[in-house]
Design an enzyme around this catalytic site. Structure first.
Site, PDB file in Angstrom:
ATOM      1  N   ASP A 117       0.848  -1.201   0.000  1.00  0.00           N
ATOM      2  CA  ASP A 117       0.000   0.000   0.000  1.00  0.00           C
ATOM      3  C   ASP A 117       0.882   1.248   0.000  1.00  0.00           C
ATOM      4  O   ASP A 117       2.047   1.207   0.389  1.00  0.00           O
ATOM      5  CB  ASP A 117      -0.959   0.010   1.192  1.00  0.00           C
TER       6      ASP A 117
ATOM      7  N   GLU B 170       0.035  -0.932   5.866  1.00  0.00           N
ATOM      8  CA  GLU B 170       1.079  -0.406   6.744  1.00  0.00           C
ATOM      9  C   GLU B 170       0.891   1.087   6.912  1.00  0.00           C
ATOM     10  O   GLU B 170       1.019   1.615   8.000  1.00  0.00           O
ATOM     11  CB  GLU B 170       2.470  -0.708   6.172  1.00  0.00           C
TER      12      GLU B 170
HETATM   13 ZN   LIG Z   1       6.808   2.316   4.094  1.00  0.00          ZN
END
Ligand SMILES: [Zn+2]
Length: 347
Positions: free
Chosen positions: A40, A105
């Site tokens: 992501d 994340e």
């Molecule tokens: Zn990163």
């Protein structure tokens, strides 16, 4: 990534949690070296500000432009290419090569690495070394690697009193007056001395509130929020215990809520640090600085498995910015460095 790893003979386990896609992939048996990262990216923001479209990778003058080029799709590509070369050269490698890839994340990080780690731990999966591809380099490739991060612990404290008229204090109980000596002791406490890798633990009051706004009312309660950035000399439960001992010694009637955004972790030395330092030195001609600076990272979850954890990736000067970019040559070099780490640990 999955199709390229599958083609190399990796066993792929998709591990979706909620609406987050993750996967765990492995090849071989024995001592395990995992490469970890996230697919992501943060939003591009106003796309008209970008010189090249943020989601159409563009190479100009040796720089690869695009959202995630440096943080951290570039590293993921370097890992896969390194694995392809390594497996081709050593199809019967000794240890186990693994990938732990998440797509959560940058956002809440609730259904990503933390959940995969829980699932792997619940079945006693072994993880000895983990290399995370976060962009750790400052000015040139490999000049800095992260071998740990400080912990972060937040307290939401409410001190209870009895509301009343300031002219009748014997009928009230002022929580501000009660809290001040305890807060004074909290802010003047030396929590630890830090160590070779971490500065001393620091505690900061971030928010404090009490009072009704009226000059003649003793408030019924007081709220304080404070945060610890702590070293590996302390655990979060030791901090919590020491704080509550202080509160009790001051006879406070209180409730406290603790939030642990991140435990500290440290990979002081060992085979992984040695291998990373050697690989960078081999290809770059200089040794990296080992650092524990910065905010939290997914390393905090992976370290729970008892693995040595190091973060090594490209230069981070444009991450999260407009025109994020990475040197294409650096990615090729990074891929060779990753491969050399594989060769040293699981060949
Ligand atoms: Zn990163």
């Amino acid at each position: 990534m999955i199709s390229r790893l599958q083609a190399l003979g990796f066993t792929i386990e998709r591990m979706p949690f909620g609406d987050t896609n993750n996967f765990w992939a492995y090849r071989g048996t024995g001592s395990t070296l995992a490469f970890a990262g996230h697919t992501d990216v943060v939003p591009a923001g106003d796309e008209s500000q970008w010189e090249y479209p943020p989601f159409e990778p563009t190479i100009r003058n040796g720089l690869l432009y695009g959202r995630g080029a440096a943080d951290m799709k570039g590293s993921l590509a370097a890992m896969v290419v390194a694995a392809e070369r390594f497996v081709t050269s050593y199809p019967n490698h000794n240890g186990r090569l693994a990938f732990l890839i998440t797509s959560d994340e940058e956002a809440k990080a609730t259904d990503g690495t933390v959940k995969v780690v829980q699932a792997l731990m619940s079945r006693n999966e072994q993880l000895d070394y983990c290399l995370i591809g976060e962009p750790s380099s400052q000015y040139r490739l490999g000049d800095m690697v992260k071998n740990g991060r400080r912990g972060s612990l937040t307290a939401n404290l409410t001190v209870h009193g009895i509301q009343g008229h300031v002219a009748y204090p014997h009928l009230a109980d002022n929580p501000i007056h009660r809290a001040i000596p305890a807060l004074q002791e909290l802010v003047s406490t030396r929590w630890d001395e830090g160590n070779e890798f971490f500065p001393a633990t620091s505690m900061q009051i971030a928010n404090i509130h009490a009072g009704t706004g009226s000059h003649n009312v003793i408030p019924g309660n007081l709220q304080v929020q404070f945060n610890f950035r702590f070293s590996t000399e302390l655990t979060d439960s030791q901090i919590r215990e020491r704080v509550e001992t202080i509160l009790k010694n001051h006879n406070l009637d209180y409730t406290i809520e603790w939030i642990l955004p991140g435990e500290p972790f440290l990979t002081a030395k060992g085979k992984l640090v040695d291998a990373v330092v050697q690989a960078i030195d081999h290809y770059c001609g200089y040794k990296p600085e080992l650092s524990t600076s910065g905010g939290t990272s997914d390393g905090r979850f992976i370290a729970r498995m008892g693995a040595q954890v190091v973060e090594l990736g490209p230069i981070n000067s444009t991450i999260h910015k407009v025109n994020e970019s990475v040197s294409a040559a650096d990615l090729q070099q990074l891929s060779r460095i990753y491969q050399r780490v594989m060769e040293q640990l699981i060949q």
